[in-house]
Design an enzyme around this catalytic site. Sequence first.
Site, PDB file in Angstrom:
ATOM      1  N   GLU A 127       0.976  -1.121   0.194  1.00  0.00           N
ATOM      2  CA  GLU A 127       0.052   0.149   0.067  1.00  0.00           C
ATOM      3  C   GLU A 127       0.986   1.203   0.044  1.00  0.00           C
ATOM      4  O   GLU A 127       2.002   1.092   0.305  1.00  0.00           O
ATOM      5  CB  GLU A 127      -0.815   0.085   1.431  1.00  0.00           C
ATOM      6  CG  GLU A 127      -1.825  -1.028   1.355  1.00  0.00           C
ATOM      7  CD  GLU A 127      -2.041  -1.118   2.910  1.00  0.00           C
ATOM      8  OE1 GLU A 127      -1.873  -0.364   3.750  1.00  0.00           O
ATOM      9  OE2 GLU A 127      -2.790  -2.355   3.150  1.00  0.00           O
ATOM     10  N   LYS A 129       2.310   4.800   1.391  1.00  0.00           N
ATOM     11  CA  LYS A 129       2.402   5.245   2.881  1.00  0.00           C
ATOM     12  C   LYS A 129       1.989   6.507   2.668  1.00  0.00           C
ATOM     13  O   LYS A 129       2.996   7.449   2.181  1.00  0.00           O
ATOM     14  CB  LYS A 129       4.084   5.333   3.171  1.00  0.00           C
ATOM     15  CG  LYS A 129       4.140   5.477   4.540  1.00  0.00           C
ATOM     16  CD  LYS A 129       5.385   5.038   5.097  1.00  0.00           C
ATOM     17  CE  LYS A 129       5.835   5.471   6.318  1.00  0.00           C
ATOM     18  NZ  LYS A 129       5.267   6.901   7.079  1.00  0.00           N
ATOM     19  N   ASP A 167       1.072  10.320   3.891  1.00  0.00           N
ATOM     20  CA  ASP A 167       1.913  11.105   4.821  1.00  0.00           C
ATOM     21  C   ASP A 167       1.086  12.191   5.342  1.00  0.00           C
ATOM     22  O   ASP A 167       0.615  13.274   5.111  1.00  0.00           O
ATOM     23  CB  ASP A 167       3.038  12.213   3.936  1.00  0.00           C
ATOM     24  CG  ASP A 167       4.027  12.951   4.720  1.00  0.00           C
ATOM     25  OD1 ASP A 167       3.937  12.449   5.961  1.00  0.00           O
ATOM     26  OD2 ASP A 167       4.837  13.435   4.017  1.00  0.00           O
ATOM     27  N   TYR A 172      -6.233   1.619   6.878  1.00  0.00           N
ATOM     28  CA  TYR A 172      -5.737   0.520   6.149  1.00  0.00           C
ATOM     29  C   TYR A 172      -5.180  -0.707   7.275  1.00  0.00           C
ATOM     30  O   TYR A 172      -4.360  -1.392   6.981  1.00  0.00           O
ATOM     31  CB  TYR A 172      -4.316   1.019   5.867  1.00  0.00           C
ATOM     32  CG  TYR A 172      -3.491   2.182   6.564  1.00  0.00           C
ATOM     33  CD1 TYR A 172      -3.124   1.684   7.823  1.00  0.00           C
ATOM     34  CD2 TYR A 172      -3.189   3.387   6.227  1.00  0.00           C
ATOM     35  CE1 TYR A 172      -2.323   2.524   8.628  1.00  0.00           C
ATOM     36  CE2 TYR A 172      -2.728   4.143   7.248  1.00  0.00           C
ATOM     37  CZ  TYR A 172      -2.364   3.788   8.182  1.00  0.00           C
ATOM     38  OH  TYR A 172      -1.580   4.747   9.201  1.00  0.00           O
ATOM     39  N   LYS A 193      10.688   3.872   2.122  1.00  0.00           N
ATOM     40  CA  LYS A 193      10.556   5.543   1.839  1.00  0.00           C
ATOM     41  C   LYS A 193      11.250   5.911   0.593  1.00  0.00           C
ATOM     42  O   LYS A 193      12.485   5.558   0.362  1.00  0.00           O
ATOM     43  CB  LYS A 193      10.870   6.312   2.857  1.00  0.00           C
ATOM     44  CG  LYS A 193      10.184   5.955   4.316  1.00  0.00           C
ATOM     45  CD  LYS A 193       9.811   7.317   5.016  1.00  0.00           C
ATOM     46  CE  LYS A 193      10.175   7.502   6.467  1.00  0.00           C
ATOM     47  NZ  LYS A 193       9.942   8.526   6.992  1.00  0.00           N
ATOM     48  N   CYS A 243      14.239  46.320   9.674  1.00  0.00           N
ATOM     49  CA  CYS A 243      13.253  46.212   8.390  1.00  0.00           C
ATOM     50  C   CYS A 243      14.012  46.559   7.088  1.00  0.00           C
ATOM     51  O   CYS A 243      14.069  47.860   7.041  1.00  0.00           O
ATOM     52  CB  CYS A 243      11.794  46.947   8.664  1.00  0.00           C
ATOM     53  SG  CYS A 243      10.752  46.742   7.166  1.00  0.00           S
ATOM     54  N   CYS A 292      11.641  49.571   5.596  1.00  0.00           N
ATOM     55  CA  CYS A 292      11.646  51.087   6.324  1.00  0.00           C
ATOM     56  C   CYS A 292      12.461  51.296   7.482  1.00  0.00           C
ATOM     57  O   CYS A 292      12.477  52.355   8.053  1.00  0.00           O
ATOM     58  CB  CYS A 292      10.176  51.108   6.621  1.00  0.00           C
ATOM     59  SG  CYS A 292       9.802  50.067   8.147  1.00  0.00           S
ATOM     60  N   CYS A 297       8.250  43.361  11.451  1.00  0.00           N
ATOM     61  CA  CYS A 297       8.353  44.674  11.508  1.00  0.00           C
ATOM     62  C   CYS A 297       7.088  45.605  11.955  1.00  0.00           C
ATOM     63  O   CYS A 297       5.919  45.375  11.599  1.00  0.00           O
ATOM     64  CB  CYS A 297       8.562  45.331  10.094  1.00  0.00           C
ATOM     65  SG  CYS A 297       8.424  47.190   9.984  1.00  0.00           S
ATOM     66  N   CYS A 325       5.405  51.259   7.049  1.00  0.00           N
ATOM     67  CA  CYS A 325       6.299  50.391   6.222  1.00  0.00           C
ATOM     68  C   CYS A 325       5.529  50.121   4.922  1.00  0.00           C
ATOM     69  O   CYS A 325       4.401  49.508   4.730  1.00  0.00           O
ATOM     70  CB  CYS A 325       6.480  49.051   7.014  1.00  0.00           C
ATOM     71  SG  CYS A 325       7.267  47.745   6.371  1.00  0.00           S
TER      72      CYS A 325
HETATM   73  S1  IVH Z   1       0.331  -0.134   8.595  1.00  0.00           S
HETATM   74  C1  IVH Z   1       1.884  -1.953  12.660  1.00  0.00           C
HETATM   75  N1  IVH Z   1      -0.091   1.175   6.273  1.00  0.00           N
HETATM   76  O1  IVH Z   1       3.342   5.096   8.726  1.00  0.00           O
HETATM   77  C2  IVH Z   1       1.534  -1.210  11.422  1.00  0.00           C
HETATM   78  N2  IVH Z   1       0.651   2.428   7.828  1.00  0.00           N
HETATM   79  O2  IVH Z   1       5.852   4.892  10.027  1.00  0.00           O
HETATM   80  C3  IVH Z   1       0.601  -0.394  11.152  1.00  0.00           C
HETATM   81  N3  IVH Z   1       1.192   4.888   7.468  1.00  0.00           N
HETATM   82  O3  IVH Z   1       2.173   4.481  11.744  1.00  0.00           O
HETATM   83  C4  IVH Z   1       0.870   0.726  10.218  1.00  0.00           C
HETATM   84  N4  IVH Z   1       0.433   4.565   5.448  1.00  0.00           N
HETATM   85  O4  IVH Z   1       0.831   6.210  10.474  1.00  0.00           O
HETATM   86  C5  IVH Z   1       0.414   1.292   7.620  1.00  0.00           C
HETATM   87  N5  IVH Z   1      -0.762   2.397   4.336  1.00  0.00           N
HETATM   88  C6  IVH Z   1      -0.115   2.260   5.461  1.00  0.00           C
HETATM   89  C7  IVH Z   1       0.343   3.577   6.232  1.00  0.00           C
HETATM   90  C8  IVH Z   1       0.806   3.780   7.242  1.00  0.00           C
HETATM   91  C9  IVH Z   1       0.891   5.464   6.305  1.00  0.00           C
HETATM   92  C10 IVH Z   1       1.915   5.515   8.535  1.00  0.00           C
HETATM   93  C11 IVH Z   1       1.319   5.046   9.883  1.00  0.00           C
HETATM   94  C12 IVH Z   1       2.371   4.320  10.750  1.00  0.00           C
HETATM   95  C13 IVH Z   1       3.658   4.930  10.123  1.00  0.00           C
HETATM   96  C14 IVH Z   1       4.791   4.144  10.297  1.00  0.00           C
END
Ligand code: IVH
Length: 668
Positions: A113, A115, A117, A225, A312, A406, A409, A424, A430
């Site tokens: 999946e 990740k 942010d 997720y 990552k 500044c 001014c 400022c 200004c």
């Molecule tokens: S699974 C025990 N799936 O990344 C595992 N985490 O660095 C539970 N995160 O704590 C996490 N996308 O906040 C999982 N598709 C994804 C995710 C994900 C983002 C975050 C989550 C986690 C952190 C770990």
Amino acid sequence: MKLADARKRARELRKTIDEHNHRYYVLNQPIITDFEFDLLLNELQALEKKFPQLVTPDSPTMRVGSDLTAEFLQSEHSWPMLSLGNTYSIEEVTEFGARVSRTLGYEPQYVCELKYDGVSISLTYENGLLVRAVTRGDGTVGDDVTVNVRTIRSIPVRVSGTGIPASFAVRGEIYLPRKGFEEMNAARQALGEPLFANPRNAAAGTLKLLDPRMVASRPLDCFLYYLLGKELPADNHYDNIMAARSWGFRTPDIIQLCGGMDEVISFLRLWEDERKRLPYDTDGVVIKVNSLAAQGILGVTAKSPRWAIAFKYAAEQAVTRLLSVDFQVGRTGNVTPVANLEPVLLAGTTVKRASLHNSDQIELLGLHYGDSVTVEKGGEIIPKIVGVDTFSRLPGSEAVIFPQECPECGTPLVRNEGEANHYCPDYLHCPPQITGRIIHFVSRKAMDIDGLGEETVELLYRSGLVRNMADLYYLKHEQLASLDRLGDKSASNILAELNSSLSAPWHRKLFALGIRHVGETVARVLASGFTDIDALMKATDEELTDLPEIGPRISASVREYFADPDNIETISRLRAAGMRFGGAIQRAASGGPLEGKRVVISGTFKNFTRDQLKEAVEAAGGKISSSVSGNTSFIIAGSDMGPAKRAKATDLGVPLVSEDEFLKMVEE
Ligand code: IVH
């Protein structure tokens, strides 16, 4: 390395990491990248591995970062909220796969999946109802943010379907789509409030707001997720996610079941670029062993499961040279350092400028003019400088020093206790603060003076014609027409628009004044609470904070504004020019029949003035645009609509609506 040196370095690292953790999790104001943070943590981990006697129970390697704040009730997680081991290298992913296969004795299926942010959240459902939403906190105990989470539309407050356990938890990531983030920052900029560095921080900041109505006004979203419970519908992660999806949860839309590590690696390669086209930020891929039984065998460490790893993507970087630094003064006096760079190609665009945030950041980097610098485009829209090559620095090059006065001014700058920005304080004299206020005054959501753009306002200021928003209403035709780039026609247009703006709705006038912290929404609230400006000027703290959404911060700012004789004078000159500050305010800006519609008004009408139509559109929840584009929902077309506009509308397939048809639409 000797033990004594290692001990010293470990102590330094712990202190630095703790500081960065606090900035990231509590203040939502990180000053280093995730990558740099991971480097620090890795160094500490390596030291502790080599010298186990250095491990302390409170070492940051022993726990996950804490986002606990004082204002929310705390709640214990039924299952600890672990974090994930992470890596930037494909080799390490392969090693992870090898370790898993060795423990299990076979190569399992994996689920990949993206990740996300954002901010992680744990939701508990009992008998199909959402009963609790808790942040990660320290992994064991988190903040109960249920009231805020209930405002997120993609999170069901009730689920239905087959195989739903009586009690279960579902975990996921709350995030802000990039577009929502940009709009939110634009609104904050207009208000002179500090900007969020990236969507993640904006989401985290929003989730911790104490007023759920504010949360509701921001477009948070969520992917779920991870399903947890005693009686889950399936014996594997993938099917559990599919079940959760069928119950009404928004689960990852990009999710792949992989037969083995080879398929996992292909997924990593594929999404490295593809993910950039998504409307939200992702920073990697999470790889999970699919079978729950296999997960059980692999187990967990104190910090993270052994059955999953986060890969990552390194943010894209480029190396270039620092040419100079501008110290820009904004509408509210905030001074922002911006680096001018030798143009360099980065992630598909040429980068010439980079944000330097504030004086701390400059000091942290130890920048000198002419330095070779590394720029990075992460989740941010504006690239930033993340590193300096001090070895290639030319002898005698000068350090970049944040000015004490500044740059516009000359007034000594101020930095408030606990704030990162310098500003400022001389807002009356200004120049960029003066023009900034006027630009805000004439902007689309305020007085909406179409012919007055940023450049024209600056021109008016430079030529000494306008020092203040009230001066606009005293401009003479010949003064405007004699300006560079403005002719007879533009001058007449501007004067006509200024004249019709005198009858703009009360809440817009209030917003246009540019009172600190009074944005569009707050202006509406104040305008509906006080029938005119005289009542508002006399308002006590109590009367102000009695209104919804008005807290002590806004109340103080309003009172401060009206306590200033210069502001009172501006208001009385605006009044003398014919502006009335008051009137009834139509509620229902949302939920009206035209909600989300962009409407253009063109031509002249039998029964209404254009302003009346404009108000009717806004009262029905619609938005007025001045020009026709692909986003226009329809045009209210009067008798003498211009041929160019008509042709453009036909081209773009934008429907034309008559005065009578429009009336029917809003009556419905
Ligand atoms: S699974 C025990 N799936 O990344 C595992 N985490 O660095 C539970 N995160 O704590 C996490 N996308 O906040 C999982 N598709 C994804 C995710 C994900 C983002 C975050 C989550 C986690 C952190 C770990």
